[in-house]
Design a protein around this motif. Sequence first.
Motif, short mmCIF file in Angstrom:
data_model
loop_
_atom_site.label_atom_id
_atom_site.label_comp_id
_atom_site.label_asym_id
_atom_site.label_seq_id
_atom_site.Cartn_x
_atom_site.Cartn_y
_atom_site.Cartn_z
N SER A 246 0.83 -1.20 0.00
CA SER A 246 0.00 0.00 0.00
C SER A 246 0.86 1.25 0.00
O SER A 246 2.00 1.24 0.47
CB SER A 246 -0.92 0.03 1.23
OG SER A 246 -1.69 -1.15 1.31
N THR A 247 0.29 2.33 -0.54
CA THR A 247 0.98 3.62 -0.56
C THR A 247 0.91 4.25 0.83
O THR A 247 0.25 3.74 1.73
CB THR A 247 0.34 4.57 -1.58
OG1 THR A 247 -1.04 4.77 -1.20
CG2 THR A 247 0.39 3.98 -2.98
N ARG A 248 1.60 5.37 0.98
CA ARG A 248 1.63 6.04 2.28
C ARG A 248 0.25 6.50 2.73
O ARG A 248 -0.02 6.61 3.92
CB ARG A 248 2.59 7.24 2.22
CG ARG A 248 4.05 6.85 2.03
CD ARG A 248 4.92 8.08 1.81
NE ARG A 248 6.33 7.76 1.65
CZ ARG A 248 6.88 7.43 0.50
NH1 ARG A 248 6.15 7.35 -0.60
NH2 ARG A 248 8.18 7.16 0.43
N ASP A 249 -0.62 6.77 1.76
CA ASP A 249 -1.98 7.21 2.13
C ASP A 249 -2.96 6.05 2.25
O ASP A 249 -4.17 6.26 2.33
CB ASP A 249 -2.49 8.24 1.12
CG ASP A 249 -2.54 7.69 -0.30
OD1 ASP A 249 -2.21 6.49 -0.49
OD2 ASP A 249 -2.89 8.45 -1.23
N GLY A 250 -2.44 4.82 2.25
CA GLY A 250 -3.29 3.65 2.48
C GLY A 250 -3.90 3.03 1.25
O GLY A 250 -4.67 2.06 1.36
N LYS A 251 -3.59 3.51 0.07
CA LYS A 251 -4.16 2.94 -1.16
C LYS A 251 -3.38 1.69 -1.55
O LYS A 251 -2.16 1.70 -1.68
CB LYS A 251 -4.09 3.98 -2.28
CG LYS A 251 -4.64 3.47 -3.60
CD LYS A 251 -4.49 4.53 -4.69
CE LYS A 251 -4.98 4.00 -6.03
NZ LYS A 251 -4.77 5.01 -7.10
N THR A 252 -4.11 0.58 -1.74
CA THR A 252 -3.48 -0.68 -2.12
C THR A 252 -3.06 -0.62 -3.59
O THR A 252 -3.88 -0.37 -4.47
CB THR A 252 -4.42 -1.87 -1.90
OG1 THR A 252 -4.79 -1.92 -0.52
CG2 THR A 252 -3.75 -3.18 -2.28
N ILE A 253 -1.76 -0.85 -3.85
CA ILE A 253 -1.25 -0.78 -5.22
C ILE A 253 -0.85 -2.14 -5.77
O ILE A 253 -0.58 -2.28 -6.96
CB ILE A 253 -0.05 0.17 -5.31
CG1 ILE A 253 1.06 -0.27 -4.33
CG2 ILE A 253 -0.47 1.59 -5.04
CD1 ILE A 253 2.34 0.53 -4.48
N GLY A 254 -0.81 -3.16 -4.89
CA GLY A 254 -0.42 -4.47 -5.38
C GLY A 254 -0.32 -5.45 -4.23
O GLY A 254 -0.77 -5.19 -3.11
N SER A 255 0.27 -6.60 -4.52
CA SER A 255 0.37 -7.64 -3.50
C SER A 255 1.58 -8.52 -3.78
O SER A 255 2.05 -8.63 -4.91
CB SER A 255 -0.90 -8.49 -3.45
OG SER A 255 -1.27 -8.93 -4.75
N LEU A 256 2.04 -9.16 -2.71
CA LEU A 256 3.18 -10.07 -2.75
C LEU A 256 2.70 -11.44 -2.33
O LEU A 256 2.07 -11.59 -1.27
CB LEU A 256 4.28 -9.55 -1.81
CG LEU A 256 5.53 -10.40 -1.63
CD1 LEU A 256 6.24 -10.61 -2.96
CD2 LEU A 256 6.46 -9.73 -0.64
N HIS A 257 2.97 -12.47 -3.14
CA HIS A 257 2.43 -13.82 -2.90
C HIS A 257 3.57 -14.83 -2.81
O HIS A 257 4.54 -14.75 -3.58
CB HIS A 257 1.49 -14.24 -4.03
CG HIS A 257 0.34 -13.30 -4.23
ND1 HIS A 257 -0.95 -13.59 -3.82
CD2 HIS A 257 0.28 -12.07 -4.79
CE1 HIS A 257 -1.75 -12.58 -4.12
NE2 HIS A 257 -1.02 -11.65 -4.71
N LEU A 258 3.43 -15.79 -1.88
CA LEU A 258 4.44 -16.83 -1.69
C LEU A 258 3.77 -18.20 -1.68
O LEU A 258 2.75 -18.39 -1.01
CB LEU A 258 5.17 -16.63 -0.37
CG LEU A 258 5.86 -15.28 -0.11
CD1 LEU A 258 6.45 -15.28 1.28
CD2 LEU A 258 6.93 -15.00 -1.14
N ALA A 259 4.35 -19.16 -2.41
CA ALA A 259 3.95 -20.56 -2.30
C ALA A 259 4.88 -21.20 -1.28
O ALA A 259 6.07 -21.38 -1.54
CB ALA A 259 4.07 -21.26 -3.65
N VAL A 260 4.35 -21.52 -0.09
CA VAL A 260 5.18 -21.92 1.05
C VAL A 260 5.27 -23.44 1.12
O VAL A 260 4.24 -24.13 1.13
CB VAL A 260 4.59 -21.35 2.36
CG1 VAL A 260 5.48 -21.73 3.55
CG2 VAL A 260 4.46 -19.83 2.26
N PRO A 261 6.48 -24.01 1.20
CA PRO A 261 6.64 -25.47 1.31
C PRO A 261 6.29 -25.97 2.70
O PRO A 261 6.05 -25.17 3.61
CB PRO A 261 8.13 -25.67 1.00
CG PRO A 261 8.78 -24.39 1.42
CD PRO A 261 7.77 -23.31 1.13
N PRO A 262 6.25 -27.32 2.91
CA PRO A 262 5.95 -27.86 4.24
C PRO A 262 6.89 -27.29 5.29
O PRO A 262 8.06 -27.04 5.05
CB PRO A 262 6.17 -29.37 4.06
CG PRO A 262 5.86 -29.60 2.60
CD PRO A 262 6.36 -28.38 1.89
#
Length: 524
Positions: A246-262
Motif C-alpha cells: 500500500s501507498t503512504r496514504d493507504g491505497k493498495t497498489i499491489g500484493s506479494l504472494h508466496l507458495a510456502v513449502p511444508p
Amino acid sequence: APLDVVLREVADPDGALRALAEHPIDCVIVDDHLGEDESLALLRGARERGALVPFIMLIAEGDELRAVTLMKLGAADCVPKAHLTPDRLAQSIRQAMRVVRAEKAAREAEAALAHQAGQLARLALASPRIHSSLVLEDTIDAVAHEARELFGVPFAVTRVLVAGETVVRIAAAPELAPKLLEPVASGAAAEKRLSVNELVARIPTPTVIYRVDRNQLAETQPLRELHDVIVTGGFLVEEWIAAPMSTRDGKTIGSLHLAVPPGGMSEADLHLLSELAHTSSIALENAGHYRAAQQATQARDDVLAIVSHDLRNPLNNLGLSATILGEMLEERSDAASERELVVRVHRSVDRMKRLIEDLLEASLVESGKVTLSTRPERAAALVSEALDANSTMTAAKGRTLRRGEIDDGLMVVADRHRVLQLLGNLIGNSLKFTETGGLVELSVVREGANASFRVRDDGRGIDPKNQPRLFERFWKGPDAAREGAGLGLFIARGIVEAHGGKIRVESAPGEGTSVRFTLPLVEP
C-alpha cells in the motif's frame, strides 16, 4: 515411586547409545556396576552425538571424587546408593527433566532469535537492492526475487497495478522455469488454457495478509492451477500466503504472494513478510512517482519544443518585417518616432528569442542532456573573447568591463561555444545588479588541477538568505527586474557541471558579488 514411565534396560554403553539413537528417551539412569571408564565413555558418547538427555548416576557411598568428574562431564545428578529411595529417585528424575526442558526451550529460543536476526539482516541487505532502481518494472521484479530468496520458497509473485494494468513478475526456482512456459488448463471443462502470468493476474489483491492452506488450495481458483504447476515441477506446497502493498496514504497498489513449502511460516516470518511488503511499497511508490515525473518532464519538453519551433517562425517574420520597415523609414526625415518604434520591436524580438533559447537550454540542463564538444582551449583567450563580445553592451549600460588577473599559460578542456555562453550569462547577470558607473571584472587563475574563472562586480550584493536559491530554475530575487526568466545561473551551473567543474557565489550586501567556476586543465 508415583511416576508413569516406560522402562528400557540395556547392559552396556553401546546398547545405551543405540537406544538413544533409536527411541525417544527422556532420562537415563546409570548404575555404578558399570566400570568408571564405561560410565565416562557413555557420557562422552551421548554428548558427542548431541543427545540432550539427562543422566542420573547411581554411585557408591563416599565416591565424591567420581561424582565431581561425572558432573563435569554433564551428568544431571549423582545419587549415592545408600540414600536411594523411590521418592529420592523420582525427585531427581523430575528435576533433571525440568532442567533439560528449560535448556531445550532456551536453545529453541536462541535458534529462533538467530533465525529472525538472520532474516532481518537479509531484509536489510534486500532493501537497498529493491530501492536501487527507479524503473517501476525493475522494482516489481526485484521485490519478487528478494522475497523468494528471503523466505526460501520455490515460487514468489509480485502483482502491481500500473496505469490501470496489472503488471506481474514471477520469481521461481530454476527447476520450475520450464513449467512456467507451458499453458495451464483452466476451468471445469479444462478447455481454456492460460499462461502462468494470466493465472497470477487473476489472483485477488488482498487488503490484509491472508493464508490459504493445502486443503483450501484445491478449492480456490486460480490457486489450484498454480499449485498443480508447482507440484508437477517437483515442489510441495503447504500453503499460499499473500500480503498487500500500500501507498503512504493507504491505497493498495499491489500484493506479494508466496507458495510456502511444508514447515510453514512462523509468526516471526509473517511479521518479516509484512516488513518486506512495507519497504517494497515505498520503493514501488517512489518508482511510480519517478515515472510520473519523467513523463511530465517529457511532456513539458515536447510541448516546449513544439511551442519554441512554432514561435520562431513568426518572430523571424516579425523581425524581418521590422527591418524592412526601418529601411523604408530611413528615407523620411520626419519619421524619428516611427524608427524608435522599430527599434523597440527589434529589442522585443531579440528578448523573445533569448527567452526561447533559455527555456530550451534549461530543459537540456534539467534532463542532463547538455552536449559538449570539448578540446584544449587557452583560458586567457576565452576571457578576452568574452570581454570583446560583451564590451559594447556593457558600455551601453554605462558600466565598465575589464580584465582582472589572468594566467596566460592555462589550457583548459572546454567547449568554446558553451564557455562563452556561460561567461555571457554571468556578465549579463552582473550588469543587472550593478549601478551606472559600476565595474565588472573577469579573471582566471590556477586552482589545483583546474582553472578558476571569476566574474566580479561591485554592485549591491546578494542577501545571504537568498544565496542558497541562486542556482534554482526560474528563481528570481525579490528585488530582481521583471526582465528575464530566472534561468541564467541555472543554465550556467548546468554548463559548468557538464564540464566536470564546480560553480559558487561569494557575495555580501553592499560589497558586490563574485561568481567563480572551475574547468579542468589539460593534463600535461
